[in-house]
Design an enzyme around this catalytic site. Structure first.
Site, PDB file in Angstrom:
ATOM      1  N   SER A  64       0.825  -1.211   0.000  1.00  0.00           N
ATOM      2  CA  SER A  64       0.000   0.000   0.000  1.00  0.00           C
ATOM      3  C   SER A  64       0.860   1.263   0.000  1.00  0.00           C
ATOM      4  O   SER A  64       1.908   1.316   0.669  1.00  0.00           O
ATOM      5  CB  SER A  64      -0.898   0.030   1.238  1.00  0.00           C
ATOM      6  OG  SER A  64      -1.757  -1.073   1.295  1.00  0.00           O
TER       7      SER A  64
ATOM      8  N   VAL B 130     -15.147   4.173   6.263  1.00  0.00           N
ATOM      9  CA  VAL B 130     -15.738   5.514   6.259  1.00  0.00           C
ATOM     10  C   VAL B 130     -17.219   5.502   5.927  1.00  0.00           C
ATOM     11  O   VAL B 130     -17.903   6.519   6.112  1.00  0.00           O
ATOM     12  CB  VAL B 130     -14.984   6.462   5.294  1.00  0.00           C
ATOM     13  CG1 VAL B 130     -13.535   6.623   5.730  1.00  0.00           C
ATOM     14  CG2 VAL B 130     -15.067   5.977   3.848  1.00  0.00           C
TER      15      VAL B 130
ATOM     16  N   ILE C 161      -7.255   6.518   0.672  1.00  0.00           N
ATOM     17  CA  ILE C 161      -8.313   5.549   0.377  1.00  0.00           C
ATOM     18  C   ILE C 161      -9.107   6.015  -0.844  1.00  0.00           C
ATOM     19  O   ILE C 161      -9.298   7.214  -1.063  1.00  0.00           O
ATOM     20  CB  ILE C 161      -9.278   5.352   1.565  1.00  0.00           C
ATOM     21  CG1 ILE C 161      -9.899   6.680   2.020  1.00  0.00           C
ATOM     22  CG2 ILE C 161      -8.545   4.683   2.730  1.00  0.00           C
ATOM     23  CD1 ILE C 161     -10.952   6.520   3.106  1.00  0.00           C
TER      24      ILE C 161
ATOM     25  N   TYR D 273      -9.099   4.731 -16.674  1.00  0.00           N
ATOM     26  CA  TYR D 273      -9.296   5.194 -15.300  1.00  0.00           C
ATOM     27  C   TYR D 273     -10.756   5.431 -14.965  1.00  0.00           C
ATOM     28  O   TYR D 273     -11.133   5.492 -13.793  1.00  0.00           O
ATOM     29  CB  TYR D 273      -8.461   6.451 -15.066  1.00  0.00           C
ATOM     30  CG  TYR D 273      -8.136   6.726 -13.617  1.00  0.00           C
ATOM     31  CD1 TYR D 273      -7.601   5.745 -12.797  1.00  0.00           C
ATOM     32  CD2 TYR D 273      -8.341   7.993 -13.080  1.00  0.00           C
ATOM     33  CE1 TYR D 273      -7.289   6.011 -11.469  1.00  0.00           C
ATOM     34  CE2 TYR D 273      -8.023   8.267 -11.760  1.00  0.00           C
ATOM     35  CZ  TYR D 273      -7.500   7.274 -10.959  1.00  0.00           C
ATOM     36  OH  TYR D 273      -7.195   7.551  -9.647  1.00  0.00           O
TER      37      TYR D 273
ATOM     38  N   LYS E  19     -11.330  11.912  -8.595  1.00  0.00           N
ATOM     39  CA  LYS E  19     -10.066  12.498  -8.157  1.00  0.00           C
ATOM     40  C   LYS E  19      -9.995  13.991  -8.473  1.00  0.00           C
ATOM     41  O   LYS E  19      -9.369  14.765  -7.732  1.00  0.00           O
ATOM     42  CB  LYS E  19      -8.885  11.767  -8.806  1.00  0.00           C
ATOM     43  CG  LYS E  19      -8.673  10.349  -8.300  1.00  0.00           C
ATOM     44  CD  LYS E  19      -8.236  10.307  -6.849  1.00  0.00           C
ATOM     45  CE  LYS E  19      -7.786   8.901  -6.454  1.00  0.00           C
ATOM     46  NZ  LYS E  19      -7.390   8.817  -5.023  1.00  0.00           N
TER      47      LYS E  19
END
Length: 258
Positions: free
Chosen positions: A23, A69, A96, A159, A166
């Site tokens: 990670s 979350v 995340i 993507y 993002k």
């Protein structure tokens, strides 16, 4: 010869996003601890816990808790634990992101409403929520960092929906920087080149992205977890005290080629 004092000596930080030793958050956590910081570490769920807890022990993290979350109250519980044990926080790393596979692998045009909202909540809004909870713990200032990707500003065909998500994250970062700056809290995004993480493996044609990065990046190599960690450790420290509201690329120069 005297040894230089680590730049994060005595600092307290929260790292969210460690899933395993591959990670990005793990590379950053190692850099924070090497620079002298003490960390709070979270894991996603019971399935992830056996992978994350041994890493947290390597970091000597005194605070370890679950954090999904999407689960009401879990984020608040993490910050309550930090308040009880430390009473303050110097930096937060938010690493995340998630989108449902059917939406990630399809066209943005066809993305479901539910998938888009879920991706935005987990990948973007969670950062704003963390900022709100961190603010009272940073009376003398601090550093908030999140992870982006070049697909936020240019179209990366494979993507998918994560590009718009993002982009929203980077815009949110800039607004948070403007709002929290008067309190001395800096907010930045780090945009690494493609890395072979478990999360990235879900991106279609990811191997082609890796090959393109090596071929086209001016430095002709992939970045490493250590490269990203070094930048984040810098952003958490006093050397970056005048840097906020920025997206900083660590991608071997790939982003300059368009």
């Amino acid at each position: 010869m005297t040894t230089a004092t680590p730049s994060l000596q005595g600092r307290k930080g929260l790292v969210v996003g460690i899933a395993n030793e591959h990670s990005i958050a793990w590379g950053c956590a190692q850099a924070f601890v090497a620079a002298g910081a003490e960390l709070a570490v979270t894991w996603f769920n019971d399935k992830a816990r056996p992978y994350v807890e041994p890493l947290a022990r390597q970091l000597n993290a005194p605070i370890t808790l679950p954090l999904d979350v999407e689960q009401p109250g879990q984020m608040e519980a993490v910050f309550e634990a930090i308040t009880r044990q430390w009473g303050r926080l110097d930096f937060v790393l938010h690493s995340i992101a998630f989108a449902p596979k059917t939406d990630l692998h399809g066209r943005v045009t066809d993305c479901s409403r539910e998938g888009f909202l879920r991706a935005m909540d987990i990948s973007c809004h969670s950062f704003a929520r963390m900022a709100r909870l961190a603010e009272p713990l940073m009376p003398e200032g601090g550093s908030l960092m999140t992870m982006s990707y070049v697909g936020a500003e240019e179209v990366i065909p494979s993507y998918g929906v994560m590009g718009p998500v993002k982009a929203a994250l980077e815009a949110s970062m800039r607004y948070l920087a403007a709002e929290l700056g008067p309190r001395g809290i800096r907010v930045n995004a780090v945009s690494p080149g493609p890395l072979a993480t478990r999360a990235a493996s879900g991106i279609p044609q990811f191997e082609a992205l890796l090959a393109d990065a090596v071929q086209r990046a001016p430095l002709r190599r992939l970045v490493s977890l250590q490269d990203v960690g070094a930048l984040c450790a810098f952003l958490a420290g006093d050397g970056a005290r005048a840097i906020t509201g920025s997206t900083l690329y660590v991608d071997g120069g790939h982003h300059i080629l368009g």
